[in-house]
Scaffold this motif. Sequence first.
Motif, PDB file in Angstrom:
ATOM      1  N   UNK A 147      11.368   4.407   3.056  1.00  0.00           N
ATOM      2  CA  UNK A 147      10.663   5.668   2.805  1.00  0.00           C
ATOM      3  C   UNK A 147      10.750   6.053   1.332  1.00  0.00           C
ATOM      4  N   UNK A 148      11.930   5.888   0.750  1.00  0.00           N
ATOM      5  CA  UNK A 148      12.111   6.228  -0.661  1.00  0.00           C
ATOM      6  C   UNK A 148      11.291   5.299  -1.561  1.00  0.00           C
ATOM      7  N   UNK A 151       0.854  -1.194   0.000  1.00  0.00           N
ATOM      8  CA  UNK A 151       0.000   0.000   0.000  1.00  0.00           C
ATOM      9  C   UNK A 151       0.888   1.242   0.000  1.00  0.00           C
ATOM     10  N   UNK A 152       1.570   1.484  -1.117  1.00  0.00           N
ATOM     11  CA  UNK A 152       2.589   2.531  -1.164  1.00  0.00           C
ATOM     12  C   UNK A 152       1.998   3.933  -1.091  1.00  0.00           C
ATOM     13  N   UNK A 178       7.075   4.622  -5.375  1.00  0.00           N
ATOM     14  CA  UNK A 178       5.989   3.774  -5.859  1.00  0.00           C
ATOM     15  C   UNK A 178       4.602   4.338  -5.566  1.00  0.00           C
ATOM     16  N   UNK A 179       4.529   5.246  -4.589  1.00  0.00           N
ATOM     17  CA  UNK A 179       3.213   5.781  -4.234  1.00  0.00           C
ATOM     18  C   UNK A 179       2.957   7.188  -4.708  1.00  0.00           C
ATOM     19  N   UNK A 180       3.966   7.809  -5.328  1.00  0.00           N
ATOM     20  CA  UNK A 180       3.912   9.246  -5.637  1.00  0.00           C
ATOM     21  C   UNK A 180       2.768   9.608  -6.565  1.00  0.00           C
ATOM     22  N   UNK A 181       2.672   8.989  -7.706  1.00  0.00           N
ATOM     23  CA  UNK A 181       1.659   9.374  -8.693  1.00  0.00           C
ATOM     24  C   UNK A 181       0.256   9.201  -8.129  1.00  0.00           C
ATOM     25  N   UNK A 234       1.222   8.792   2.093  1.00  0.00           N
ATOM     26  CA  UNK A 234       0.333   9.744   2.772  1.00  0.00           C
ATOM     27  C   UNK A 234       0.654   9.805   4.257  1.00  0.00           C
ATOM     28  N   UNK A 235       0.880   8.640   4.872  1.00  0.00           N
ATOM     29  CA  UNK A 235       1.216   8.618   6.292  1.00  0.00           C
ATOM     30  C   UNK A 235       2.557   9.312   6.545  1.00  0.00           C
ATOM     31  N   UNK A 236       3.521   9.099   5.677  1.00  0.00           N
ATOM     32  CA  UNK A 236       4.825   9.749   5.811  1.00  0.00           C
ATOM     33  C   UNK A 236       4.672  11.265   5.763  1.00  0.00           C
TER      34      UNK A 236
END
Length: 983
Positions: free
Chosen positions: A511-512, A466-467, A517-520, A472-474
């Motif tokens: 984190x990276x 769930x990237x 993987x979750x950015x878009x 979002x949590x980060x």
Amino acid sequence: MSELMTPIPFRELMTWITTEYRRDGAVFGVHKPYKAGMKKLPIFGETIETPFGPAAGPNTQLAQNIIAGYFAGARFFELKTVQKMDGADLAACINRPCILAEDECYNCEWSTELYVQQAFEEYVKAWCALKIMAKVYGLGDPNGFVFNMSVGYDLAGIQGEKIDTFLNGMVDASKTPIFQECIAVLKEFFPGESDYIDTITPHVSGSVTVSTLHGCPPDEIERIASYLLEKKHLHTFVKCNPTILGYETARSILDSMGYDYIAFDDHHFKEDLQYADAVPMFHRLQALADKEGLEFGLKLSNTFPVDVKAGELPSEEMYMAGKSLFPLTTTMAAMMAKEFGGKLRLSYAGGADAFNIDKLFACGIWPITMATTELKPGGYQRFTQIGDKLDALDFKPFTGVDVVGIEALSLAARSDKYHVKAIKPLPRRKLYDKVPLLDCFTAPCKGGCPIHQDIPEYIELCRKGAYASALRLITEKNPLPFITGTICAHNCMTKCMRNYYDEPVNIRATKLVAAEKGYDAYMSKITPPAPVTDGRKVAVIGGGPTGMSAAYFVGRAGIPVTLFEKADRLGGIVRQVIPAFRISDEAIDKDVALMEKMGVEVKLNTEAPSVAELKAQGYTHIFFAVGAWKAGRLDIPGNVVPVIGWLRDMKAGKDVSLGHVAVVGGGNTAMDAARAALRAGAKSSTLVYRRTKKYMPADAEELEMAIADGVEFLELVAPVEQKDGKLICEKMKLGDPDDKGRRKPVPTGEMVEIPCDTVVSAVGEKVESEVFTRNGITVDEKGIPAFKTNLEGVYAGGDAMRGPATVVEGIADAQYFANAVIGEAHKFAIPAKAVATREEAVAKKGVLCESAKCEGNRCLTCNVVCQVCADVCPNRANVVIELPDGRQQILHVDRMCNECGNCAVFCPYDSAPYREKFTLFLTREGFDESVNNQGFLPLGGKKVLVRLDSKVFEADLDAKNDLPADIEVFIWTVLTKYAYLMG
């Protein structure tokens, strides 16, 4: 509290075992049982299902220790040494705490602290308990484990009535009251197994390991071993000290591996058994054993005596073991194997663990015992992985030691990452907080992070793929996931509990991964914040990480915010100075885009107006986030350039001075410069520092990367002058430690020179204080302001307030500023799927990992289950209590504790659980003696005597009392569900 332990009567012991197993499937806190297969190995006329177990030490002193080890997978038990001095007389000689296993292990205790008769009874109780547990719990063959006695330290003592009675009883316990009591109690507990119980053999042990003190003459050692073989007819191992290697060999090996700080002289080497005497003696003893039809071998090795130099333990001398003992002991093993052509049996102890035990066993070296590994987090549960690992290997009777194999292993150990000492001193692993009396479970990684990131939670989300949710949590606390995912100083990783297993979870890299993987998906879901129109308006001066973070946090709240940056792009020093091989512009741009999603107005190529002008324009809050751009001064003649400008010009593609480059300094920026010089084509790049690598302020990771890149190091020098293509330096030597523990460099007057065309000064970058003073902001003697300045509504953070700071410290300051503007801390909810289950967390305990496809599989999820103090207690004196609401608490059981201090070493808090957790007392004497322990003494029924907040009072749980509700529930739970703890 008292360091004297009170053994648990057998009936209570069995009540504890059966109750805990029935309720939790656990025994003495070991959650996962090891169930043996059909393999067995013959030894001493008996059989073992696995060729390993605990060494004579803190993990074989009490019955519960042995039982916990068996349940986890041990099948060979080297019982704690007995000698003529025992009980209170011996305990009085042991300083407390007596164990320090943080990295390599040290101890200042040596034989059982019980009376010899008590020790005998503990071993018999454990023997009988294991026999029934194997049968009724299906753990393996009841005849698949072996007890090996350990006796010392001189022949007179061993021949004396006390030890002789012990030896005779261990060979045949049938007539002893304790054996008869155990059989009777077992029949009460397991009436259906009465016939089997009658078959339990009273032959507890038929083997012995001889342990002698340093300086014991060789003829005394031979007399002891001969007596045990001939007169007592016991299979015999003789324990050898590492001193048999010789001083020069031991010193050379340890120095080459980074253990040069371990202090010892040659007196033990001269006084202990010499190799020239040992070899013929062992030949004679082998011949004697053969004549008697017994097995003989060497136990390699004893712990290694070293001096206490830094207050490690409260004694003058201590004994070293663990990771640093492994290369010494394998060298001993190789030496003896070669001498005897592999025919002499070698039993092993000295830094064995899950990473090397299969290699030792493959060399024909077994049984293998260990102490250090089970003293570390995971505790006895570490045995389960070891048992599973050995199960995959072929089991065959001893036919000899693989001489070539053990020689190769001994050499490989000297460069093995799990045995070589870290290049820099270990960072502080503990938090600065004190352990709470209740609800103490914590994730130390989160506590070590300046912004308290929800690290286990976002790692769990990544583990589940769930990237976008992880990102979002980060970003709830960290608006720079790409920058911090690439170059964060990762204080969190220094606190990670997995440091004590193998290597920290790679939190920064995870984190990276979430960011990439979750950015878009995450960006597509971000909607502009609702605007706030109450007159608040914010100006942020400086577009580096701190300024970007402040703008993000304020903008997210809908408050108008303008970011002023004099350069043409955001990113500050990270963008303009840190080399591209460290972080790309693309990564920085993505963090900029995240900030811009919050509606931030950005003014590039713009010098910020003065504070007065900004206030005149309606800005109610102003935040200075300017970087430390001012060069520190290296006051020597020659071609000296400041590092910040030099790196900035290099990154901008301008020509910079190269040739032979010398970088003066020892911080992270110095490492960047030295590495960048090589990449830019410098003929050489040398890092010049007045101390050694060990004392450089750079992060260990940065130092290691510089070394890997080929940067040269000139240590213990002070630069004097650059001229004629050379840098002239004065040699230094290390003097006394300074207030930070670093040894002060002292000039020697001797000079040295290296080729050098360019000196890069990477010392003491500063903030330009004029930016504050011209605005009327008060600064201190270092030229920096306070977070909340003397001007109303004006703040400073990051480099502007701290001097050169880490990115994550700047983010923390930005959040403090945003909270001041907004009036409260940002609130958010952690997704339920971000929290692992308790079962998943417990399953990871004790498992060492050399690699993993996903760091989430390595994360110990300490936010769900900590229990480290319970794991590492050899005696099981820290017990996990589950309350009716499902919460778990730690109860310290006073009667089982000998104040070894091991739980204090590994507790993530700056605390000692054996003194600071709620304590159950067995006697009024113990209660009165322990004036600093909060806790209770059962008085019968539901009445208890309580010490709480320095007050002592009686409380009746069936009536109105003065107990806080949570303490009352805790005590009630112990009295009703854990009555077996009370004696």
